[in-house]
Design a protein around this motif. Sequence first.
Motif: not given
Lengths: 331, 179, 703
Positions: C402-430
Amino acid sequence: MREFAYRRAARVSDALTAVAEDAGARYLGGGTNLVDLMKRGVEEPTRLVDVRRLPLDGVQVAPDGGLVVGATTTNSDVAAHPEVRRRFPALALAVLSGASGQLRNVATVGGNLLQRTRCGYFADLSRPCNKRVPGSGCAAIGGVHPNHAVLGHSEHCVATHPSDMAVALAAFDAVVRYQTLDGAGEIPLSRFYPPVGDRPDRETALPPGALITAVVLPGSAVSPRSRYRKVRERASYAFAIVSVAAALDVRDGVVHDVRIALGGVASRPWRAGSAEAVLRGARPTADGFRTCADEALSDAKPLPDNGYKVPLARNLIRAVLAELAATEENR
Amino acid sequence: MIDHTRTDVSLRVNEAFHRLSVDNRRTLLDLLREDLGLTGPKKGCDHGQCGACTVLCDDRRVLSCLTLAVAADATAVTTVEGLAAEGELRPIQEAFVRLDGFQCGFCTPGQICSAVGMLAEHAAGWPSAVTAGDAPDRVPELDETEVRERMSGNLCRCGAYPSIVRAVLETAARQGGAA
Amino acid sequence: MSPEPAPGAVGASRPRIEGPLKVTGAARYAADVPLPDLAHGWMVTATTSRGRVRDVDASTALAMPGVLGVLDHRNAPRLDQGAGNYFGPDGSLQLLQHEVIPYAGWPVALVVAETPEQARAAAAALRVTCDAEPHDLDLGLEHPAARPASTAFGPEADTGDLDAELAASAVVVEERYRTPEESHCAVEPHAATVWWDSGDLYAVDSNQGAFSVSEVLAALWSIDRERVHVRSEHVGGGFGGKGACGPPVILGSLASRRFGRPVRIVMTRAQVFETTSSRPPTDQLLTIGADADGRLRAVRHRAAYALSPLAEYIEACTEQTKVLYAAPAIRTQLVAVPLDVLPPASMRGPGATPGSFALESAIDEVAERLDLDPVELRLRNQPAVGPVSGLPFSTRRLVACLREGARRFGWAARDRRPRSRREGALLIGSGVATTSFGAGVFPSTASITAETDGTFTVSVGASDIGTGARTALTAVAADSLGVGTEKIRIRIGDSDLGAAWGAGGSRGTTSWSFAITEAAKKLRENPGDPAGPVTATVDTTTMIDFRPGGERQTFSAVFAEVAVDPATGEVRVRRLLGLFAVGRVINPLLARSQVVGGMVMGLSMALHEESVRDARTGRLVNGDFAGYHIASHADVPDVEADFVPDYEPQDPSGFNGLGEIGTAGTAAAIANAVWHATGTRHRVLPVRLDRVLEPGRAAVREP
């Protein structure tokens, strides 16, 4: 697969004669659909007349700026042709959105137009199908039909036409040229696929024994400003759920010309003429595109399990029109 | 003319010339496998839905399961067995082995023949669904997205896709397009 | 952590031994073996889900060119009805023995002819009439026929006071999750080439364990197992779908006996879909109670799966609920619902794959309700010992994953609110999910012969269905013998090599390598006469401790990023990362391929896969690769996978299996990512575009 005879035609006239001789004869082009259906027992020709090597291939530029695409030109060659890409980009995109590289390398333009539906019941000999056995009934209507028609279907058949290419051709007012023993003829694509009605087995308006020789694409100012967008269950190598071929010509901030055709929604490529009329002469705004998309689907009669196709088609029309409006030529 | 259900065909397969009588129903795939003993091309679906039977026919990649043997008369066919000289590997084959571009290996002959045909198509400037909207005079650059789209006619259930894409891209870069 | 292993072949990345054969087309699979005088069989299957065969009219077919004959339930040779599988008698083996049709796709006749074309044409001319009876295919937890699943894999969990803990919880999530019937879809269709010679039965067959297939065939024919010889040198994928003695080898043995010739049967793709096994659909209810700080108080996991009355089977959906999280109260209830379905079988990550979709989606919902980071929620609930068994874990490196995966994935930078990330009209989530999968070992035999030229011949009834077993076991043998891999010649895929567990349950490599290391030990202890070849053979049956004092599990953490077009409902996975704790890794190159492949199957499950049946007939309506979509090249990003350092103390070499775990967890990670992107929870798989589509959405790149 039943046993059959095989003839390779050296001339168009030989092919016409060979098919006229045998009521169970079929033309063989690339065979990508016909051979598949023969293995399933859906098609049982007694004779195959191979027309793939007839000198009917190639793409010619017509005096009006349009193109004449030979019937045996492979899908790959159509899509790779610089004049197709330049003058009718939606056609190149549509062709490339279909099937796979291997299939496009053998599938022909003529064969593509004559593809049969991919309705699962059409290919299931244990179930009724009015296309396969006229009068036997339609298993799809009371069965599984999330990817069936929402427009132009009837109580006898709700299957869709699988071609991507034909959707682009519909948008470009293409004309199908054919040959019979009685001579040559032409049918506009808008009349090539008759309405389903009570005869879903009658899939084209071609006379008996006719051989498609070419598809004519009339030149137009709008066709170079065209796009094709296809939505499907996976990112590639799948038939359309809904697709849109559209062209948009904006001059001085007003829609000068627009073409919209839908795939995956009807028994034929569905030209949305009334929706085009809504937009023609109007400003290319988001509201206008919405109104246009609503009009395109205003006659939709979704089945119990495919209602999602209506908003999907609407959204897709708006997406493609917006994309076209944002291009350099249209700004 | 009397209609026959068998036909004599002549074709060149992996540089060897063959003349044989075939049941008109026989596909090119079954001719290769049953008549010539070339079992590299595989029957994964027999309906043009998986790509395992891909061979090169007159240098173009095609599905041998949907090609009737009689219709392949007078063509030159290359199967995976014919891609390299005996005991040698072609660069794309070597890359597949080294980068582990397969697991069970069943789709592999089709993936490799497809990759050879696809790289030639790309070298000829053919577009894909990813690039067809671009200017017609531009040769599309081969990147991961391009390779994925162009190879999508070859299914791999082991999920070796990422390694296959790597092997194809590496081969293209090393060989300047020739696989 | 671990005894540091001596440097050797194990731990080094090496390409597959059979790689050159596979890239040149020289590897021969079950349908590729040339044989003189070969006849071809073609199956004819039932089109109703329940009923009886009234008549098979073969008059037309028998008159067709090249037809040798038609077998049906009236004229086929008789088989022993007691033959079975791991759980006991298996009715799905009794092909052409009776007129009862237990599912749509059941073989009702076999046509045998000189060529495949003739056989297919005659099969199409066969007139089979059936009397259909009402069928039931509707799975549900509340189905009146539901009954407790077999506890052969272990008892249900029932610890703590569930009701009290739920009542004391700050939040309670109770949601229902469904997964559809899914098909294994190995690209090689099931096939067999079968012949009899002097009373012995020979088969080149596509399966996951030649020895167990030979045992079943021997039972069916009531002959000594030594008289059955099954070879499966190369197998074009299995994923659980080729674990059993399949229809081609059974029907081939019947036809070959009847017609006195070798018979080859290659199932059509449609037959593979309708006649071989599938992953059963599941209906699952998760109830999870937690404190406000994210400590779980109670987890209840109820699950139902479809079962055929023909044979027992366990889809162990609830196993991870007994392993992954600490909670004062844990209760599992697994029920089987006998229906008129295709008999289910293990499919990659059996139980764990549908089970983790439910459990790890529900855990994500708990994090959502508590407004807590889902990685953090998981970290707060790690058990010190088996939460149900109370036994220590022999190794548990999930936190490291979990910890190593989170580190490599860049999980810490994630805003946990849903629908919080967009690229144009695309919705991005993790999204994230963790999993466990039980590891272990089963009895196997292995022989090693020290040849006089200094090389070693290693014989084990292993199966390489794409796992890399041949290559991995060569490394294991080299290290246990203290020689280089070039000295090892390995023979696998043959029932004559002795009893061995098949490729399945993530227990193939551990079982075979255990036997090999023991045989090597024996050989080194008894070098024998150096003038001639010396063979040491070991059977590990009595060496295995089936009641070890610790829980033996593998673990993973999977991270996914998706882009969703709400206007079309299209979901694309842009990134997929898996960190795995699977003991000591034998060959990182091949191991990575295997877990990446598992994740690709999980991606495919999340977005594409679903066997769709017509309720009126129970027949599949999408039983081919054009209808049942598996992920294509274009659907799959550059999947990343790695292993955290790990060592399994219960294994003499520190190994655990890794075939299954890649698939488990991926669907939940993707579904959780889709929630994060869109704000909509998907509790039914696959996450189809019609379920994601937002009507009236503005288009991508709207001006």
